[in-house]
Design an enzyme around this catalytic site. Structure first.
Site, PDB file in Angstrom:
ATOM      1  N   ASP A  66       0.864  -1.181   0.000  1.00 30.25           N
ATOM      2  CA  ASP A  66       0.000   0.000   0.000  1.00 30.25           C
ATOM      3  C   ASP A  66       0.900   1.230   0.000  1.00 30.25           C
ATOM      4  O   ASP A  66       1.831   1.335   0.803  1.00 30.25           O
ATOM      5  CB  ASP A  66      -0.897  -0.017   1.248  1.00 30.25           C
ATOM      6  CG  ASP A  66      -2.000   1.021   1.166  1.00 30.25           C
ATOM      7  OD1 ASP A  66      -3.129   0.659   0.788  1.00 30.25           O
ATOM      8  OD2 ASP A  66      -1.731   2.205   1.474  1.00 30.25           O
ATOM      9  N   ASN A  74      -2.986  13.250  -4.820  1.00 35.19           N
ATOM     10  CA  ASN A  74      -4.264  13.615  -5.444  1.00 35.19           C
ATOM     11  C   ASN A  74      -4.713  14.996  -4.994  1.00 35.19           C
ATOM     12  O   ASN A  74      -5.152  15.820  -5.803  1.00 35.19           O
ATOM     13  CB  ASN A  74      -5.352  12.614  -5.034  1.00 35.19           C
ATOM     14  CG  ASN A  74      -5.373  11.382  -5.912  1.00 35.19           C
ATOM     15  OD1 ASN A  74      -4.947  11.418  -7.062  1.00 35.19           O
ATOM     16  ND2 ASN A  74      -5.860  10.277  -5.381  1.00 35.19           N
ATOM     17  N   HIS A  79      -6.218  14.214  -9.636  1.00 33.39           N
ATOM     18  CA  HIS A  79      -6.334  12.781  -9.942  1.00 33.39           C
ATOM     19  C   HIS A  79      -5.466  12.332 -11.107  1.00 33.39           C
ATOM     20  O   HIS A  79      -4.944  11.227 -11.113  1.00 33.39           O
ATOM     21  CB  HIS A  79      -7.814  12.480 -10.256  1.00 33.39           C
ATOM     22  CG  HIS A  79      -8.404  11.502  -9.312  1.00 33.39           C
ATOM     23  ND1 HIS A  79      -8.814  10.250  -9.681  1.00 33.39           N
ATOM     24  CD2 HIS A  79      -8.636  11.603  -7.979  1.00 33.39           C
ATOM     25  CE1 HIS A  79      -9.273   9.618  -8.632  1.00 33.39           C
ATOM     26  NE2 HIS A  79      -9.190  10.405  -7.586  1.00 33.39           N
ATOM     27  N   ASP A  83      -2.979   9.354 -11.003  1.00 30.26           N
ATOM     28  CA  ASP A  83      -3.011   8.183 -11.905  1.00 30.26           C
ATOM     29  C   ASP A  83      -1.618   7.919 -12.481  1.00 30.26           C
ATOM     30  O   ASP A  83      -1.194   6.769 -12.609  1.00 30.26           O
ATOM     31  CB  ASP A  83      -3.990   8.428 -13.061  1.00 30.26           C
ATOM     32  CG  ASP A  83      -5.441   8.250 -12.629  1.00 30.26           C
ATOM     33  OD1 ASP A  83      -5.658   7.901 -11.453  1.00 30.26           O
ATOM     34  OD2 ASP A  83      -6.341   8.458 -13.465  1.00 30.26           O
ATOM     35  N   ASP A 109      -4.658   2.495  -4.091  1.00 33.28           N
ATOM     36  CA  ASP A 109      -3.190   2.492  -4.096  1.00 33.28           C
ATOM     37  C   ASP A 109      -2.652   1.214  -3.457  1.00 33.28           C
ATOM     38  O   ASP A 109      -1.629   1.220  -2.799  1.00 33.28           O
ATOM     39  CB  ASP A 109      -2.641   3.752  -3.392  1.00 33.28           C
ATOM     40  CG  ASP A 109      -3.011   3.818  -1.910  1.00 33.28           C
ATOM     41  OD1 ASP A 109      -3.873   3.028  -1.478  1.00 33.28           O
ATOM     42  OD2 ASP A 109      -2.433   4.645  -1.185  1.00 33.28           O
TER      43      ASP A 109
HETATM   44  N1  LIG Z   1      -5.516   9.100  -8.796  1.00 36.96           N
HETATM   45  C1  LIG Z   1      -6.211   8.088  -8.304  1.00 36.96           C
HETATM   46  N2  LIG Z   1      -6.494   8.046  -6.991  1.00 36.96           N
HETATM   47  C2  LIG Z   1      -7.178   6.993  -6.502  1.00 36.96           C
HETATM   48  C3  LIG Z   1      -7.627   5.944  -7.331  1.00 36.96           C
HETATM   49  N3  LIG Z   1      -8.284   5.052  -6.557  1.00 36.96           N
HETATM   50  C4  LIG Z   1      -8.260   5.525  -5.296  1.00 36.96           C
HETATM   51  N4  LIG Z   1      -7.593   6.696  -5.248  1.00 36.96           N
HETATM   52  C5  LIG Z   1      -7.300   7.544  -4.067  1.00 36.96           C
HETATM   53  O1  LIG Z   1      -6.230   6.934  -3.357  1.00 36.96           O
HETATM   54  C6  LIG Z   1      -6.242   7.423  -2.021  1.00 36.96           C
HETATM   55  C7  LIG Z   1      -5.927   6.257  -1.112  1.00 36.96           C
HETATM   56  O2  LIG Z   1      -6.104   6.625   0.210  1.00 36.96           O
HETATM   57  P1  LIG Z   1      -5.090   6.279   1.352  1.00 36.96           P
HETATM   58  O3  LIG Z   1      -4.463   4.950   1.130  1.00 36.96           O
HETATM   59  O4  LIG Z   1      -5.805   6.497   2.647  1.00 36.96           O
HETATM   60  O5  LIG Z   1      -4.001   7.415   1.165  1.00 36.96           O
HETATM   61  P2  LIG Z   1      -2.541   7.513   1.716  1.00 36.96           P
HETATM   62  O6  LIG Z   1      -2.226   8.961   1.758  1.00 36.96           O
HETATM   63  O7  LIG Z   1      -1.637   6.654   0.895  1.00 36.96           O
HETATM   64  O8  LIG Z   1      -2.643   6.946   3.199  1.00 36.96           O
HETATM   65  P3  LIG Z   1      -1.589   6.043   3.944  1.00 36.96           P
HETATM   66  O9  LIG Z   1      -1.738   4.689   3.323  1.00 36.96           O
HETATM   67  O10 LIG Z   1      -2.043   6.075   5.388  1.00 36.96           O
HETATM   68  O11 LIG Z   1      -0.234   6.658   3.747  1.00 36.96           O
HETATM   69  C8  LIG Z   1      -7.619   8.055  -1.801  1.00 36.96           C
HETATM   70  O12 LIG Z   1      -7.443   9.437  -1.748  1.00 36.96           O
HETATM   71  C9  LIG Z   1      -8.407   7.674  -3.072  1.00 36.96           C
HETATM   72  O13 LIG Z   1      -9.305   8.674  -3.462  1.00 36.96           O
HETATM   73  C10 LIG Z   1      -7.323   6.015  -8.739  1.00 36.96           C
HETATM   74  O14 LIG Z   1      -7.661   5.145  -9.543  1.00 36.96           O
HETATM   75  N5  LIG Z   1      -6.609   7.102  -9.168  1.00 36.96           N
END
Ligand SMILES: Nc1nc2c(ncn2[C@@H]2O[C@H](COP(=O)(O)OP(=O)(O)OP(=O)(O)O)[C@@H](O)[C@H]2O)c(=O)[nH]1
Length: 191
Positions: A66, A74, A79, A83, A109
């Site tokens: 992860d 984002n 976005h 991506d 992610d």
């Molecule tokens: N650009 C993009 N963003 C996405 C997609 N699918 C999910 N997301 C975003 O990915 C993010 C994942 O959230 P988190 O895992 O909580 O974010 P993080 O900042 O990595 O959190 P930690 O894992 O605690 O470090 C969210 O903001 C979703 O909106 C996608 O296909 N494209």
């Protein structure tokens, strides 16, 4: 004339089969990164289970990855850049693992990697360290955008053919959350 009709029929069936196969392939592929999606992962795990029952492989490792700090990408750049970062990370993963290994994007992610032909945990730890190191390198888009993310990884060894896939993923997930809780940008082996 009959031969022509028969040939036409064979062609139709072949074409239908090919269309079916490419539709199946499409359903198992993550459209953004072009690696497997969750359905593709399930198919692959079923294949591995068959190989284990047949005695072709004795064990495999699951890496649940992860990204760290991805939401901020984002939020700050939108976005579209997010991506591109996901795509960049997938390409990086593809370079680190071997062709015979398996990569899936199972959520926003979140990625799952399956390493089949690895006999020692030290080798898996080496691969995990490499992924973490590469993921934390600066990513540049043009001259003005510089992004740094990270990766937390949970590792789980599966060495019994009668494994339960949900449990396998849950254990890798637990290990990954442990890595997150311990400060991110690291791996943890489920025990
Ligand atoms: N650009 C993009 N963003 C996405 C997609 N699918 C999910 N997301 C975003 O990915 C993010 C994942 O959230 P988190 O895992 O909580 O974010 P993080 O900042 O990595 O959190 P930690 O894992 O605690 O470090 C969210 O903001 C979703 O909106 C996608 O296909 N494209």
């Amino acid at each position: 004339m009959e031969n022509k009709v028969l040939q036409g029929l064979v062609n139709d069936i072949t074409e239908r089969k090919m269309l079916e196969e490419s539709a199946n392939q499409l359903a198992m592929t993550d459209h953004l990164t072009n690696v497997a999606n969750r359905l593709g992962l399930e198919k692959n795990v079923a294949k591995i289970q068959f190989e284990m029952h047949a005695g072709l492989i004795g064990s495999f490792y699951v890496l649940m990855i992860d990204l760290d700090g991805f939401k901020a990408v984002n939020d700050q750049y939108g976005h579209e850049i997010g991506d591109k970062v996901l795509l960049h990370f997938t390409q990086l993963l593809s370079k680190i693992v071997r062709k015979s290994d398996f990569i899936a994007r199972t959520g926003g992610d979140e990625f799952v990697v399956i390493l089949k032909e690895v006999d020692a945990i030290e080798k898996v730890q080496h691969i995990a360290s490499k992924i973490i190191h590469e993921a934390s390198q600066m990513i540049e888009f043009g001259e003005s955008i510089q992004i740094q993310i990270g990766a937390s990884i949970g590792i789980n060894l599966v060495d019994q053919a009668n494994f339960d896939m949900a449990k396998v993923l849950q254990r890798a997930d637990e290990a990954m959350y442990y890595a997150k809780k311990s400060g991110k940008n690291r791996y943890h082996v489920f025990s």
